[in-house]
Scaffold this motif. Structure first.
Motif, mmCIF file in Angstrom:
data_model
loop_
_atom_site.group_PDB
_atom_site.id
_atom_site.type_symbol
_atom_site.label_atom_id
_atom_site.label_comp_id
_atom_site.label_asym_id
_atom_site.label_seq_id
_atom_site.Cartn_x
_atom_site.Cartn_y
_atom_site.Cartn_z
ATOM 1 N N ASN A 67 0.800 -1.222 0.000
ATOM 2 C CA ASN A 67 0.000 0.000 0.000
ATOM 3 C C ASN A 67 0.834 1.275 0.000
ATOM 4 N N GLY A 68 2.143 1.155 0.133
ATOM 5 C CA GLY A 68 2.989 2.337 0.003
ATOM 6 C C GLY A 68 2.771 3.409 1.046
ATOM 7 N N ASN A 69 2.072 3.082 2.136
ATOM 8 C CA ASN A 69 1.803 4.091 3.159
ATOM 9 C C ASN A 69 2.387 3.607 4.486
ATOM 10 N N PRO A 70 3.543 4.138 4.913
ATOM 11 C CA PRO A 70 4.189 3.610 6.116
ATOM 12 C C PRO A 70 3.322 3.715 7.365
ATOM 13 N N ALA A 71 2.588 4.848 7.523
ATOM 14 C CA ALA A 71 1.793 5.022 8.743
ATOM 15 C C ALA A 71 0.727 3.940 8.845
ATOM 16 N N VAL B 131 -3.373 -8.171 2.113
ATOM 17 C CA VAL B 131 -2.856 -7.945 0.764
ATOM 18 C C VAL B 131 -3.904 -7.356 -0.167
ATOM 19 N N LEU B 132 -5.169 -7.319 0.280
ATOM 20 C CA LEU B 132 -6.208 -6.751 -0.582
ATOM 21 C C LEU B 132 -6.257 -5.235 -0.501
ATOM 22 N N ILE B 133 -5.603 -4.678 0.499
ATOM 23 C CA ILE B 133 -5.705 -3.230 0.701
ATOM 24 C C ILE B 133 -4.840 -2.502 -0.318
ATOM 25 N N THR B 134 -5.469 -1.609 -1.056
ATOM 26 C CA THR B 134 -4.742 -0.887 -2.098
ATOM 27 C C THR B 134 -4.586 0.577 -1.701
ATOM 28 N N PRO B 135 -3.640 1.251 -2.319
ATOM 29 C CA PRO B 135 -3.375 2.632 -1.905
ATOM 30 C C PRO B 135 -4.244 3.671 -2.599
ATOM 31 N N ILE B 136 -5.576 3.475 -2.730
ATOM 32 C CA ILE B 136 -6.341 4.504 -3.426
ATOM 33 C C ILE B 136 -6.372 5.785 -2.600
ATOM 34 N N GLY B 137 -5.793 6.802 -3.122
ATOM 35 C CA GLY B 137 -5.855 8.119 -2.491
ATOM 36 C C GLY B 137 -5.317 8.119 -1.082
ATOM 37 N N GLY B 138 -4.674 7.033 -0.723
ATOM 38 C CA GLY B 138 -4.273 6.908 0.673
ATOM 39 C C GLY B 138 -2.985 7.627 0.994
ATOM 40 N N VAL B 139 -2.196 7.931 -0.009
ATOM 41 C CA VAL B 139 -0.876 8.484 0.289
ATOM 42 C C VAL B 139 -0.934 10.014 0.233
#
Lengths: 231, 271
Positions: free
Chosen positions: A164-168, A223-231
């Motif tokens: 997901n590319g989001n460390p937090a 693993v299903l969690i994607t980075p939509i607008g999350g970063v």
């Protein structure tokens, strides 16, 4: 999201991480409330607090390394070292208090001879207690447990950041998985354990099975969690 | 004792329905109020909705821990919030991916309830706990953890959108505050009141009281994310909840005490 070979590797990494946490808890000398009163061997707090403390420190140090490199090995090593430092610092300062403030000799009530130093234990166990302080074998065992917890935390954190590319968010998610495994393992040892020399340590396959089931359920959704607008 | 103190006794099944329905309805009500008026001052309703879930969780903690789990009460609260964190992230994200953003609450709740039940099964079957209510206890607890995180996350972000919650709650690190304060609201009541004379009403009132304190904490966070008005409303509401239930809890503690004697430090009217 696309489901490919990498996804399976990520799931496996998370599962192995969860299992390492679950088994690592069995190595940590947890004494609980009796140890806080120097009436039992181990660190005077609960399993979850210790596991969470070492795991989160491992997560933090792994995250720090991850901001520099993407290579998995240094990240895992940093996670392990971070967790070991935290656990050793806790045991060392705890030992000072047991030795110099409480004035208790360190002794294990579970074995007659310390497996590492070969020192005799029973003469030093105060009557009515089940050992005091943190003997050498517990210290070594705790360090091993912390290393496993740190590696486990890093192994959960690393694939999540890749996904997901989001460390937090990954850190929070890893804490969630970590808590579930640590609590299941601590229920398995019924709250207190001295380390790998404790007879209770033989119960670890039960925790292994429990953590396996729980982590599989968590890893599949992780693993299903994607980075939509999350970063 | 001057006058009788209001007490209550609720069946676990009834409380579970109140908790699940009250919390979900509350979160959606907060969402509707916020979007209908175009402001974010109604975010505090989300925090109040979380209190329903907290009461359900606190009741589950007192039921399971009365059997003795050997690790201390905090472990079960942390487990509850750990399951909740995973469920909330998963539910909100999947709902967004499927294009049904608003159903995230339901998806998160269903996932957490199933997962809680499975963990309960593992605890009983694999580890041999033999606590007859373990399954339903963990069923309630994971649901409570999820609803607490959802409610207080809404109180901080003022939205049910995945991107907003990630931006305002996760990336800012405020989730740690929800994790610990919400966890305290679920685990602390039984931890503080346990013993042979533990009473349901005293424990649950204590839970709502701690929930009020958590609402003050999320209100302070909301000052930063939602602005002055929404944050202040939340702090005031949290304080009101805390004060009302603190006074009630104080009366219940006096009701259950063997004797209440003053030390002379407090005026007699305070006792």
């Amino acid at each position: 999201m696309s489901f490919d070979i990498n996804t399976i590797i990520y799931i496996l990494e998370i599962i192995v991480g969860g299992l390492l946490v679950g088994v690592g808890v069995h190595f940590v000398p947890v004494g609980g409330a009796p140890a806080a009163m120097a009436q039992a061997t181990g660190i005077g707090t609960g399993t979850v607090q210790l596991a969470a403390g070492s795991g989160l420190t491992g997560l933090l140090s792994a995250g720090l390394m991850m901001s520099v490199t993407d290579n998995i090995w240094p990240i895992i090593a940093t996670g392990a070292v971070g967790a070991m430092i935290m656990m050793d610092a806790t045991m060392l300062t705890g030992s000072w208090i047991y030795a110099y403030a409480v004035g208790a000799p360190f002794a294990s009530a579970k074995v007659n001879y310390d497996p590492i130093t070969k020192f005799s234990q029973p003469p030093y166990v105060a009557p009515g207690t089940v050992g005091q302080g943190i003997p050498t074998v517990c210290f070594v065992s705790g360090t091993i447990g912390a290393a496993m917890g740190g590696i486990g935390g890093a192994l959960i954190y690393y694939p999540l950041v890749q996904i997901n590319g989001n460390p937090a968010m990954s850190a929070v998610f890893a804490i969630g998985i970590f808590m579930v495994d640590a609590v299941l393992a601590s229920w398995n040892i019924q709250g207190t354990i001295e380390g790998f020399h404790d007879p209770k340590f033989k119960k670890w396959p039960k925790a292994f099975k429990s953590c396996l089931v729980a982590t599989v359920i968590l890893a599949v959704v992780a693993v299903l969690i994607t980075p939509i607008g999350g970063v | 004792m001057a006058k009788a103190v209001k007490g209550f006794k609720v069946e676990p099944k009834q409380l579970r329905i109140y908790g699940l329905v009250g919390s979900v309805v509350g979160i959606y009500l907060a969402y509707i109020l916020n979007s209908a008026t175009g402001t974010n001052v109604f975010s505090f309703v989300g925090a109040l909705a979380a209190l329903f879930g907290v009461v359900m969780g606190a009741n589950a903690v007192r039921r399971v821990c009365a059997y003795g789990i050997g690790t201390g009460v905090p472990s079960i609260g942390m487990l509850s919030l750990g399951m909740g964190t995973v469920a909330v992230l998963f539910g909100l994200n999947i709902a967004e991916q499927l294009g049904v953003g608003l159903l995230g609450v339901i998806i998160a709740l269903v996932y957490s309830l199933v997962f809680g039940y499975v963990v309960g099964l593992i605890a009983n079957r694999v580890m041999g706990f033999n606590i007859p209510i373990m399954e339903e206890g963990l069923f309630d607890l994971s649901g409570a953890g999820t609803l607490a995180i959802l409610g207080w996350s809404f109180a901080i972000s003022g939205s049910l959108g995945y991107a907003d919650i990630v931006k305002d709650v996760f990336n800012t690190g405020f989730l740690a505050i929800i994790f610990i304060c919400g966890g305290l609201a679920i685990l602390h009541p039984f931890n503080a009141n346990l013993g042979p004379d533990e009473k349901q009403d005293r424990t649950l009132v204590n839970g709502v009281m701690v929930g009020g304190l958590a609402t003050i904490a999320t209100g302070i966070c909301a000052l930063m994310t939602l602005g002055l008005a929404a944050g202040m409303v939340q702090i005031v509401v949290g304080f009101a909840v805390w004060y009302y239930f603190y006074v009630w809890y104080f009366r219940l503690a006096k009701r259950d005490a063997a004797a209440v004697v003053g030390t002379g430090l407090l005026p007699p009217s305070a006792l």
